[in-house]
Design a protein around this motif. Structure first.
Motif, short mmCIF file in Angstrom:
data_model
loop_
_atom_site.label_atom_id
_atom_site.label_comp_id
_atom_site.label_asym_id
_atom_site.label_seq_id
_atom_site.Cartn_x
_atom_site.Cartn_y
_atom_site.Cartn_z
N ASP A 359 -31.70 16.19 -23.30
CA ASP A 359 -31.76 15.36 -22.10
C ASP A 359 -32.82 15.82 -21.11
O ASP A 359 -33.01 15.18 -20.06
CB ASP A 359 -30.39 15.37 -21.39
CG ASP A 359 -29.31 14.69 -22.22
OD1 ASP A 359 -29.66 13.80 -23.02
OD2 ASP A 359 -28.13 15.06 -22.08
N GLY A 360 -33.53 16.90 -21.42
CA GLY A 360 -34.51 17.45 -20.50
C GLY A 360 -35.84 16.71 -20.54
O GLY A 360 -36.15 15.94 -21.45
N ALA A 361 -36.66 17.01 -19.54
CA ALA A 361 -37.97 16.35 -19.42
C ALA A 361 -38.90 16.74 -20.57
O ALA A 361 -39.71 15.91 -21.02
CB ALA A 361 -38.61 16.73 -18.07
N ALA A 364 -38.41 14.49 -23.61
CA ALA A 364 -38.98 13.16 -23.40
C ALA A 364 -40.49 13.20 -23.51
O ALA A 364 -41.12 12.30 -24.09
CB ALA A 364 -38.55 12.63 -22.03
N GLN A 365 -41.11 14.24 -22.97
CA GLN A 365 -42.57 14.39 -23.04
C GLN A 365 -43.03 14.59 -24.48
O GLN A 365 -44.04 14.03 -24.92
CB GLN A 365 -43.02 15.57 -22.17
CG GLN A 365 -44.51 15.66 -21.94
CD GLN A 365 -44.89 16.75 -20.97
OE1 GLN A 365 -44.02 17.42 -20.39
NE2 GLN A 365 -46.19 16.96 -20.77
N TYR A 366 -42.25 15.36 -25.25
CA TYR A 366 -42.58 15.56 -26.66
C TYR A 366 -42.46 14.25 -27.43
O TYR A 366 -43.31 13.91 -28.27
CB TYR A 366 -41.65 16.61 -27.28
CG TYR A 366 -41.88 16.81 -28.77
CD1 TYR A 366 -42.78 17.77 -29.22
CD2 TYR A 366 -41.23 16.02 -29.71
CE1 TYR A 366 -43.01 17.93 -30.59
CE2 TYR A 366 -41.45 16.17 -31.07
CZ TYR A 366 -42.34 17.13 -31.51
OH TYR A 366 -42.57 17.29 -32.86
N ALA A 367 -41.38 13.47 -27.17
CA ALA A 367 -41.17 12.20 -27.87
C ALA A 367 -42.33 11.25 -27.62
O ALA A 367 -42.79 10.55 -28.54
CB ALA A 367 -39.85 11.57 -27.42
N ALA A 385 -51.60 18.64 -25.51
CA ALA A 385 -52.23 19.70 -24.70
C ALA A 385 -51.51 19.85 -23.37
O ALA A 385 -51.26 20.98 -22.90
CB ALA A 385 -53.71 19.38 -24.49
N ALA A 386 -51.14 18.70 -22.77
CA ALA A 386 -50.42 18.76 -21.50
C ALA A 386 -49.05 19.38 -21.69
O ALA A 386 -48.58 20.17 -20.85
CB ALA A 386 -50.30 17.35 -20.93
N LEU A 387 -48.39 19.03 -22.80
CA LEU A 387 -47.06 19.58 -23.09
C LEU A 387 -47.12 21.09 -23.28
O LEU A 387 -46.30 21.84 -22.72
CB LEU A 387 -46.49 18.91 -24.34
CG LEU A 387 -45.10 19.35 -24.81
CD1 LEU A 387 -44.06 19.11 -23.72
CD2 LEU A 387 -44.70 18.63 -26.08
N VAL A 388 -48.12 21.57 -24.04
CA VAL A 388 -48.27 23.02 -24.28
C VAL A 388 -48.64 23.72 -22.98
O VAL A 388 -48.23 24.87 -22.74
CB VAL A 388 -49.31 23.28 -25.38
CG1 VAL A 388 -49.61 24.77 -25.49
CG2 VAL A 388 -48.80 22.74 -26.72
N GLY A 389 -49.41 23.04 -22.13
CA GLY A 389 -49.77 23.64 -20.85
C GLY A 389 -48.57 23.93 -19.98
O GLY A 389 -48.53 24.92 -19.26
N ILE A 390 -47.57 23.06 -20.08
CA ILE A 390 -46.34 23.26 -19.29
C ILE A 390 -45.35 24.16 -20.01
O ILE A 390 -44.68 25.00 -19.41
CB ILE A 390 -45.69 21.89 -18.98
CG1 ILE A 390 -46.66 21.00 -18.20
CG2 ILE A 390 -44.40 22.08 -18.20
CD1 ILE A 390 -46.17 19.58 -18.02
N HIS A 391 -45.28 23.99 -21.34
CA HIS A 391 -44.31 24.73 -22.15
C HIS A 391 -45.05 25.51 -23.24
O HIS A 391 -45.04 25.11 -24.42
CB HIS A 391 -43.29 23.77 -22.76
CG HIS A 391 -42.54 22.96 -21.76
ND1 HIS A 391 -41.51 23.47 -21.00
CD2 HIS A 391 -42.69 21.66 -21.37
CE1 HIS A 391 -41.04 22.53 -20.20
NE2 HIS A 391 -41.74 21.41 -20.40
N ALA A 392 -45.67 26.58 -22.84
CA ALA A 392 -46.45 27.39 -23.79
C ALA A 392 -45.57 28.04 -24.85
O ALA A 392 -46.08 28.47 -25.90
CB ALA A 392 -47.24 28.46 -23.04
#
Length: 416
Positions: A359-361, A364-367, A385-392
């Motif tokens: 249920d986390g953000a 949803a960003q990965y999907a 790239a944006a996803l990895v930048g937030i969740h390395a």
């Protein structure tokens, strides 16, 4: 089988009378008799003849009377059945004898027809008890063996003889979990034997407890690897749901275990888990000599390949779309269309997530990023790239980003 009866009485003529009365049973080797004159001699005789099945004893005897002997017989580990003989029909002594474990009683003067009937009846009772003890011992041995594979309640049921047909080899739909540990070979080579034994025993025991808590069946333990079945041997309508829940519980336990041992200075590897569902040949493959309940078939091989795929993907759990779509309310994210080693057709795989993570953000960003990847949208690379930048610390997102940077397209992943 010959039954042995010990007759304890100080009357000199009794031995000849008994042998005469039971001559046919003795001749046919149905009964063998041993004689003693008092309690002391009787105990010595039992030491020489431990296979004595029944003791017929008088109450009034020199050195050790019948009641004292009866008490001594009941103290033995192999309690002997006894028939007490009272010269005077003394109900007080008879009551004491029955309270001390005598099976029956006779009064003197002995009626030999009554003696014969009482002895034969008691030997029949002993045989029933012996058979019951044999069955109990077999059940206990079976339970000990089955407890290696099945949850305690199921093992108890199977050991009692229920659902015996479920042990027969047959094709059935199952869900399979395969687990393995990264770097275990190196750990074996470097760890002290005592540490390794403690480590592996705790690990396998802990995982088995988790499996049993979900009513799973441990089909194989090979070193650090465990194979688990659901919907076998008994039917489980929710077997796919159970398998995924069990896989997530195994992951939680294994990560906590790894952290505990890291605090002790032992670098224990990550537990990788693969889950798949489909038909398999399941049953006892041990023949008549030993018990080996396990499963074979392509479904088993795919579960093992999915476990190995985690190493490339950076995930810890990888489940097939087959088991995910069968499970109720599956929460997870797509990994990709995996072309597993030795196969030509891709298999959609998923990584199960906890309710909070699903249920986390980030989920949803990965999907959103994966949908772009799947459709061939050039926006997939900046999305990952944006996803990895937030969740390395997201290894799966990092894996897809590396693929895209190396020129890969789409969700099809070729695994060697």
């Amino acid at each position: 089988m010959t039954s042995t009866v010990l007759v304890v009485d100080d009357e000199p003529d009794l031995e000849a009378l008994v042998l005469q009365r039971f001559r046919r049973q003795i001749r046919d080797r149905r009964i063998d008799f041993v004689f003693a004159r008092d309690g002391v001699e009787a105990l010595q005789s039992i030491e020489r003849h431990p296979h004595v099945d029944l003791v017929v004893l008088d109450i009034n005897m020199p050195r050790m009377d019948g009641l004292s002997l009866l008490a001594r017989l009941q103290e033995r580990e192999d309690k002997k059945s006894a028939i007490i003989v009272s010269a005077y029909g003394d109900m007080s002594n008879i009551r004491t004898a029955m309270n001390r474990g005598a099976f029956d009683f006779l009064t003197k003067p002995i009626d030999f027809a009554d003696l014969e009937a009482t002895i034969l009846k008691t030997l029949g009772h002993i045989e029933v008890l012996r058979e019951a003890r044999r069955r109990q011992a077999e059940a206990e041995r079976a339970h000990a063996s089955l407890s290696r594979y099945f949850s305690p309640e199921l093992a108890k049921r199977l050991a009692a003889g229920d659902d015996g047909d479920e042990m027969q080899v047959r094709w059935r739909d199952v869900a399979v979990i395969f687990t393995d540990i990264t770097g275990f070979t190196s750990l074996v080579e470097s760890a002290e034997a005592e540490v390794l034994a403690e480590l592996l025993n705790e690990y396998v025991g802990g995982l088995t407890d988790v499996v049993f808590a979900h009513d799973g069946t441990v089909a194989k333990v090979i070193g650090d690897a465990i194979q688990v079945l659901f919907n076998a041997p008994g039917d489980q309508a929710d077997y796919a749901t159970r398998a995924i829940a069990c896989a997530q519980a195994l992951d939680l336990w294994a990560e906590a275990f790894r952290a505990r041992w890291k605090d002790k200075g032992v670098d224990f590897g990550v537990t990788r888990i693969g889950v798949h569902a489909g038909p398999a040949l399941v049953g006892n493959f041990g023949g008549d000599r030993f018990f080996d309940y396990t499963a074979y078939g392509d479904t088993i091989n795919i579960a093992a390949r999915l476990e190995a795929a985690n190493k490339v993907l950076g995930t810890r759990i990888c489940v097939s779309d087959t088991v995910a779509s069968t499970a109720g309310k599956f929460r997870g994210r797509p990994v990709g269309d995996l072309v597993l080693r030795g196969r030509s057709e891709p298999l959609r795989a998923h990584e199960p997530l906890s309710p909070a993570a699903f249920d986390g953000a980030a989920a949803a960003q990965y999907a959103s990023a994966f949908a772009k990847l799947e459709s061939g949208d050039i926006a997939a690379m900046p999305a990952f790239a944006a996803l990895v930048g937030i969740h390395a610390d997201d290894p799966l997102a990092s894996y897809h980003l590396r693929r895209l940077l190396n020129g890969a397209k789409g969700a099809r992943v070729q695994l060697e």
